[in-house]
Design a protein around this motif. Structure first.
Motif, PDB file in Angstrom:
ATOM      1  N   TRP A  22      76.900  19.563  11.050  1.00 39.93           N
ATOM      2  CA  TRP A  22      77.382  18.206  10.782  1.00 39.93           C
ATOM      3  C   TRP A  22      78.783  18.212  10.192  1.00 39.93           C
ATOM      4  N   ILE A  23      79.133  19.257   9.453  1.00 37.79           N
ATOM      5  CA  ILE A  23      80.502  19.374   8.944  1.00 37.79           C
ATOM      6  C   ILE A  23      81.474  19.521  10.119  1.00 37.79           C
ATOM      7  N   THR A  24      81.084  20.332  11.108  1.00 39.18           N
ATOM      8  CA  THR A  24      81.919  20.509  12.305  1.00 39.18           C
ATOM      9  C   THR A  24      82.089  19.195  13.056  1.00 39.18           C
ATOM     10  N   ILE A  25      80.981  18.459  13.222  1.00 41.67           N
ATOM     11  CA  ILE A  25      81.039  17.165  13.908  1.00 41.67           C
ATOM     12  C   ILE A  25      81.912  16.184  13.133  1.00 41.67           C
ATOM     13  N   GLY A  26      81.763  16.214  11.809  1.00 44.52           N
ATOM     14  CA  GLY A  26      82.562  15.306  10.981  1.00 44.52           C
ATOM     15  C   GLY A  26      84.040  15.592  11.074  1.00 44.52           C
ATOM     16  N   ASN A  27      84.398  16.868  11.161  1.00 46.63           N
ATOM     17  CA  ASN A  27      85.813  17.243  11.267  1.00 46.63           C
ATOM     18  C   ASN A  27      86.429  16.769  12.577  1.00 46.63           C
ATOM     19  N   LYS A  28      85.590  16.570  13.578  1.00 39.73           N
ATOM     20  CA  LYS A  28      86.080  16.073  14.865  1.00 39.73           C
ATOM     21  C   LYS A  28      86.198  14.551  14.866  1.00 39.73           C
ATOM     22  N   GLY A  29      85.700  13.938  13.796  1.00 41.87           N
ATOM     23  CA  GLY A  29      85.797  12.486  13.676  1.00 41.87           C
ATOM     24  C   GLY A  29      84.892  11.716  14.611  1.00 41.87           C
ATOM     25  N   SER A  30      83.797  12.338  15.059  1.00 40.36           N
ATOM     26  CA  SER A  30      82.939  11.687  16.050  1.00 40.36           C
ATOM     27  C   SER A  30      81.551  11.350  15.518  1.00 40.36           C
ATOM     28  N   SER A  31      81.362  11.378  14.195  1.00 40.28           N
ATOM     29  CA  SER A  31      80.030  11.174  13.627  1.00 40.28           C
ATOM     30  C   SER A  31      79.723   9.711  13.367  1.00 40.28           C
ATOM     31  N   SER A  49      72.752  22.865  -3.027  1.00 40.01           N
ATOM     32  CA  SER A  49      74.132  23.321  -2.874  1.00 40.01           C
ATOM     33  C   SER A  49      74.638  23.065  -1.452  1.00 40.01           C
ATOM     34  N   ALA A  50      73.783  23.317  -0.448  1.00 38.57           N
ATOM     35  CA  ALA A  50      74.176  23.085   0.941  1.00 38.57           C
ATOM     36  C   ALA A  50      74.437  21.603   1.196  1.00 38.57           C
ATOM     37  N   ILE A  51      73.580  20.739   0.646  1.00 39.64           N
ATOM     38  CA  ILE A  51      73.767  19.303   0.831  1.00 39.64           C
ATOM     39  C   ILE A  51      75.015  18.829   0.101  1.00 39.64           C
ATOM     40  N   SER A  52      75.292  19.426  -1.053  1.00 40.16           N
ATOM     41  CA  SER A  52      76.502  19.097  -1.788  1.00 40.16           C
ATOM     42  C   SER A  52      77.750  19.400  -0.959  1.00 40.16           C
ATOM     43  N   THR A  53      77.729  20.563  -0.308  1.00 38.05           N
ATOM     44  CA  THR A  53      78.845  20.939   0.563  1.00 38.05           C
ATOM     45  C   THR A  53      78.990  19.964   1.724  1.00 38.05           C
ATOM     46  N   LEU A  54      77.860  19.526   2.278  1.00 34.70           N
ATOM     47  CA  LEU A  54      77.879  18.551   3.363  1.00 34.70           C
ATOM     48  C   LEU A  54      78.502  17.236   2.912  1.00 34.70           C
ATOM     49  N   ALA A  56      80.645  16.802   0.531  1.00 33.30           N
ATOM     50  CA  ALA A  56      82.066  16.989   0.224  1.00 33.30           C
ATOM     51  C   ALA A  56      82.918  17.178   1.467  1.00 33.30           C
ATOM     52  N   ASN A  57      82.368  17.866   2.475  1.00 35.97           N
ATOM     53  CA  ASN A  57      83.180  18.265   3.633  1.00 35.97           C
ATOM     54  C   ASN A  57      82.713  17.691   4.961  1.00 35.97           C
ATOM     55  N   GLY A  58      81.571  17.002   4.952  1.00 40.84           N
ATOM     56  CA  GLY A  58      80.984  16.512   6.185  1.00 40.84           C
ATOM     57  C   GLY A  58      81.493  15.151   6.601  1.00 40.84           C
ATOM     58  N   PRO A  59      80.755  14.488   7.465  1.00 36.60           N
ATOM     59  CA  PRO A  59      81.179  13.184   8.000  1.00 36.60           C
ATOM     60  C   PRO A  59      81.390  12.143   6.906  1.00 36.60           C
ATOM     61  N   SER A  60      82.426  11.388   7.044  1.00 38.54           N
ATOM     62  CA  SER A  60      82.701  10.328   6.071  1.00 38.54           C
ATOM     63  C   SER A  60      81.854   9.090   6.347  1.00 38.54           C
ATOM     64  N   SER A  61      80.952   9.201   7.319  1.00 35.42           N
ATOM     65  CA  SER A  61      80.093   8.073   7.681  1.00 35.42           C
ATOM     66  C   SER A  61      78.801   8.027   6.860  1.00 35.42           C
ATOM     67  N   ILE A  62      78.450   9.111   6.136  1.00 32.86           N
ATOM     68  CA  ILE A  62      77.172   9.174   5.415  1.00 32.86           C
ATOM     69  C   ILE A  62      77.172   8.190   4.247  1.00 32.86           C
ATOM     70  N   GLY A  83      79.237  17.577  -4.985  1.00 33.09           N
ATOM     71  CA  GLY A  83      79.377  16.898  -3.704  1.00 33.09           C
ATOM     72  C   GLY A  83      79.469  15.389  -3.853  1.00 33.09           C
ATOM     73  N   LEU A  84      78.702  14.836  -4.806  1.00 29.55           N
ATOM     74  CA  LEU A  84      78.736  13.394  -5.030  1.00 29.55           C
ATOM     75  C   LEU A  84      80.120  12.936  -5.474  1.00 29.55           C
ATOM     76  N   LYS A  85      80.760  13.737  -6.302  1.00 27.48           N
ATOM     77  CA  LYS A  85      82.102  13.388  -6.779  1.00 27.48           C
ATOM     78  C   LYS A  85      83.120  13.395  -5.641  1.00 27.48           C
ATOM     79  N   ALA A  86      82.896  14.267  -4.663  1.00 25.67           N
ATOM     80  CA  ALA A  86      83.844  14.394  -3.555  1.00 25.67           C
ATOM     81  C   ALA A  86      83.534  13.454  -2.389  1.00 25.67           C
TER      82      ALA A  86
END
Length: 308
Positions: A22-31, A49-54, A56-62, A83-86
């Protein structure tokens, strides 16, 4: 939505791959991913920790995240809060039934204090106690976005009500506050409703299953006479009877002609949750024997309804 409690410990490698994808998809802006529901997944530290990373770095649509009953603790909350802060888009968070304690609550408070997007937080049965309650509600005093906060069954009693009252006085955004089943009594209600006379935004207040009686109801009625915005008070499962309900309604009608919605209180406090569960178990396992040995336990029949 993912649910794995019945299958044992969650597959950490699978979760990591899921988040990375999902981080990869988010970086492509297609989520278009809006909601993530991990309810009852045994995530543990690495999962949080994994969800926190998601976040912070995943789709801005969540926008919505549920981590209800995921076996989280204070360390897990520390990971998650990074992750919540980011996060740039999250508006709703449910961390109910994770034993984060006072330390975990302090981590969440740091997020609440700086958040400009979160609107709904559900943190029921998180074992935060008085200290955790003070951390969360102190942060709430300056928050300008959160509209719904549920903090049921967290064991802070009357001692936590000073910080709750301070939030009610100063916060001008919160509309729905639920603090049910926290052992709140007369002193706590008096403190809270004194603050409510100064509040002009709170619409719904949940006080179910607290240690409330008609004296508490009279304090509510006095405050309602000075408040024009509070429209619903949930008092189901308390000692408040029809006399107390009338005191609340009279108070609300003296300040305006608006109706106030109330849970119709029990005339007598019903059996505790543990007692109810024991009784149900007896009925299911040996109904005939139970009926013969205990023809009645003396509890009156309780009814539920709604009064305006």
């Amino acid at each position: 939505g993912l649910n794995s409690r019945s299958k044992g410990i969650y597959d950490e490698s699978g979760l990591t791959d899921f988040c990375s994808s999902w981080i990869t998809i988010g970086n492509k802006g297609s989520s278009r991913l809006r909601k993530l529901n991990f309810t009852r997944c045994v995530l543990q530290g690495k999962g949080f920790s994994a969800i926190s990373t998601l976040l912070a770095n995943g789709p801005s649509s969540i926008q919505e995240l549920s981590l209800k009953n995921c076996m989280g603790n204070s360390e897990c909350m520390e990971f998650l809060c990074e992750g919540l802060k980011a996060s740039k888009s999250l508006t709703s968070l449910d961390i109910s039934e994770n034993r984060i304690g006072a330390v975990g609550a302090s981590h969440l408070a740091s997020v609440i204090g700086m958040s400009n997007r979160l609107r709904h937080i559900f943190m029921n049965s998180c074992d935060i106690g008085v200290e955790g309650c003070q951390s969360v509600f102190s942060a709430m005093q300056s928050n300008m976005t959160i509209e719904v906060l549920t903090c049921n069954d967290n064991g802070f009693g009357d001692d936590g009500c000073d910080s709750i009252a301070a939030t009610i006085r100063s916060n001008q955004r919160l509309k729905h506050l639920d603090i049910s089943e926290n052992g709140i009594g007369y002193d706590g209600v008096t403190t809270i409703f004194k603050a409510i006379t100064k509040n002009r935004t709170l619409v719904v207040l949940g006080l179910q299953w607290n240690d409330l009686n008609n004296d508490c109801a009279r304090k509510m009625g006095e405050a309602m006479a000075l408040n024009n915005t509070l429209k619903a008070i949930h008092i189901l499962g308390t000692h408040i009877d029809i006399e107390g309900i009338q005191a609340i309604v009279n108070g609300s009608m003296s300040s305006s002609d608006r109706p106030v919605d109330l849970d119709l209180g029990f005339c007598y406090r019903p059996a505790t949750r543990a007692r109810r569960e024991r009784k149900v178990l007896k009925d299911e396992t040996n109904f005939d024997q139970n009926a013969a040995e205990n023809p009645t336990d003396g509890d009156p029949v309780a009814t539920e309804g709604q009064a305006s």
